[in-house]
Design a protein around this motif. Structure first.
Motif, PDB file in Angstrom:
ATOM      1  N   ALA A 142       0.852  -1.185   0.000  1.00 19.67           N
ATOM      2  CA  ALA A 142       0.000   0.000   0.000  1.00 19.67           C
ATOM      3  C   ALA A 142       0.894   1.243   0.000  1.00 19.67           C
ATOM      4  CB  ALA A 142      -0.928  -0.037   1.204  1.00 19.67           C
ATOM      5  N   SER A 143       0.409   2.359   0.566  1.00 24.47           N
ATOM      6  CA  SER A 143       1.237   3.570   0.612  1.00 24.47           C
ATOM      7  C   SER A 143       2.550   3.299   1.331  1.00 24.47           C
ATOM      8  CB  SER A 143       0.471   4.700   1.293  1.00 24.47           C
ATOM      9  OG  SER A 143       0.028   4.303   2.585  1.00 24.47           O
ATOM     10  N   ASP A 160      -4.586  -6.592  -7.136  1.00 28.10           N
ATOM     11  CA  ASP A 160      -4.233  -5.174  -7.084  1.00 28.10           C
ATOM     12  C   ASP A 160      -5.461  -4.351  -6.734  1.00 28.10           C
ATOM     13  OD1 ASP A 160      -1.486  -5.401  -7.823  1.00 28.10           O
ATOM     14  OD2 ASP A 160      -2.116  -5.786  -9.880  1.00 28.10           O
ATOM     15  N   ARG A 202      -5.591   2.249  -7.200  1.00 25.24           N
ATOM     16  CA  ARG A 202      -5.100   3.457  -6.544  1.00 25.24           C
ATOM     17  C   ARG A 202      -6.276   4.383  -6.250  1.00 25.24           C
ATOM     18  NH1 ARG A 202      -0.126   6.413  -9.305  1.00 25.24           N
ATOM     19  NH2 ARG A 202       0.720   4.352  -8.787  1.00 25.24           N
ATOM     20  N   GLY A 203      -6.277   4.976  -5.092  1.00 27.87           N
ATOM     21  CA  GLY A 203      -7.367   5.851  -4.675  1.00 27.87           C
ATOM     22  C   GLY A 203      -8.397   5.144  -3.827  1.00 27.87           C
ATOM     23  N   GLY A 263      -5.142   0.907  -1.350  1.00 28.99           N
ATOM     24  CA  GLY A 263      -4.722   0.699  -2.730  1.00 28.99           C
ATOM     25  C   GLY A 263      -3.296   0.170  -2.843  1.00 28.99           C
ATOM     26  N   GLY A 264      -3.101  -0.844  -3.682  1.00 31.58           N
ATOM     27  CA  GLY A 264      -1.782  -1.448  -3.879  1.00 31.58           C
ATOM     28  C   GLY A 264      -1.903  -2.945  -4.059  1.00 31.58           C
TER      29      GLY A 264
END
Length: 347
Positions: free
Chosen positions: A57-58, A107, A110-111, A115-116
């Motif tokens: 993720a982030s 996956d 994103r957003g 997300g990831g």
């Protein structure tokens, strides 16, 4: 050991509410490939399945999930499960997940929340020794992780996870705190017996050793003191290696207008020091890691091709080549004749 059926008396009662309400509120079933079951009676299993998912993720982390009372009770573990009882790791309690999540890989866009990329890192069965609102003791039986662990609550959603058994791999050694790099001696000519050597470009960059563990990296410089790497290199390089602890040697140079970490040696990997391993084997091990990304590259090496590498260095306006004996060990902090820096232009 307390039998599992007795330990369940300490379990948190599922309650009358929808235990997946928070999970559903964070996800749009039309946008994410994650399972988002409709509100209905929850399926029940045997309360003995666990899964660890590597979540890019982030920030990279590992999600530890236990089947319990019809859901997957979940913790996010930023540095992964500790392999030794000497170290406790933070574990952040997250919302319950549906049982279907135990097989999820994919996956998340994103957003979207979380997300990831998600990969299954390990899965298996577990036995419950204790389960309460503040403490969970389990015995894990997985392919990559096994043994007795305890999670204990510290504050709010923050818990810690501790390995209660001896280290999973008694022979494993932690990464060193600091290691001064090996240095090459300066020579004006290439070695005569080129077949005993390999050759690398001298990039005229900034020396940097990377200590990568738990999805993060820290760096030391020429003297073995803490140093900064290019922005975001630590987290991205850590994510590339995932759960594999490694000590890398390289230098930061400007390639095509961007600072790039050029990696030319691996000194420690998966709990094993490699200082006494011959250079050829270390380089083959490094190549096998496949380290190539937006901020880092595995530097090339050329066994027995000193003349050609020197000509290429001259054509690229690089300062020289580094000749390294194929059978040489890594000598921290010293200048060694086993590594020779040869200028690209004859003096």
């Amino acid at each position: 050991m307390t039998p599992k059926k007795d330990a369940k008396k300490d379990a948190r009662a599922p309650g009358k509410g929808d235990r997946l309400a928070e999970y559903r509120s964070r996800r749009d079933a039309g946008r994410t490939p994650e399972p988002v079951p409709e509100e209905r009676a929850l399926p029940h299993g045997d309360d003995d399945t666990f899964v660890v998912q590597e979540h890019h993720a982030s920030s990279l982390h590992w999600d530890l999930r236990f089947e319990r009372d019809g859901v997957l009770v979940s913790w996010a573990v930023p540095k992964g499960l500790p392999w030794s009882p000497e170290t406790n790791h933070l574990a952040v309690h997250t919302e319950d997940h549906p049982l279907e999540y135990a097989t999820f890989e994919g996956d998340i866009p994103r957003g979207e929340y979380g997300g990831g990329a998600v990969h299954i890192w390990d899965r298996g069965t577990y036995e419950t020794e204790k389960w309460s609102e503040r403490e969970v003791k389990v015995v894990l039986h997985g392919s990559r992780v096994s043994g007795r662990y305890v999670l204990f609550r510290t504050r709010g959603r923050n818990w810690m996870i501790h390995r209660m058994d001896p280290p999973a791999d008694p022979g494993a050694e932690p990464l060193p705190e600091s290691l001064p790099p090996m240095r090459a001696s300066e020579r004006s000519r290439l070695p005569r017996d080129g077949t005993a050597w390999a050759f690398e470009f001298a990039w005229d960059g900034r020396r940097l050793l990377a200590y990568v563990e738990g999805g993060r990296a820290r760096f030391t410089g020429d003297g073995g003191r803490a140093a900064d790497g290019p922005a975001r290199l630590g987290s991205r390089l850590g994510a590339a290696l995932g759960a594999r602890p490694a000590l890398l040697d390289g230098e930061v140079a400007v390639l095509e207008g961007r600072e790039t970490y050029l990696i030319f040696d691996v000194l420690h990997l998966d709990g094993r020091p490699l200082l006494d391993v011959p250079y050829r084997e270390r380089r083959e091990t490094l190549d096998g890691l496949g380290l190539s990304g937006p901020l880092w590259q595995t530097a090339p090496w050329y066994p027995g091709e000193g003349g050609a590498v020197r000509e290429a260095a001259r054509a690229r306006d690089l300062p020289g080549v580094v000749a390294k004996r194929l059978d040489s060990r890594y000598e921290p902090g010293g200048e060694s004749d086993a590594w020779r820096l040869v200028p690209s232009r004859r003096r």
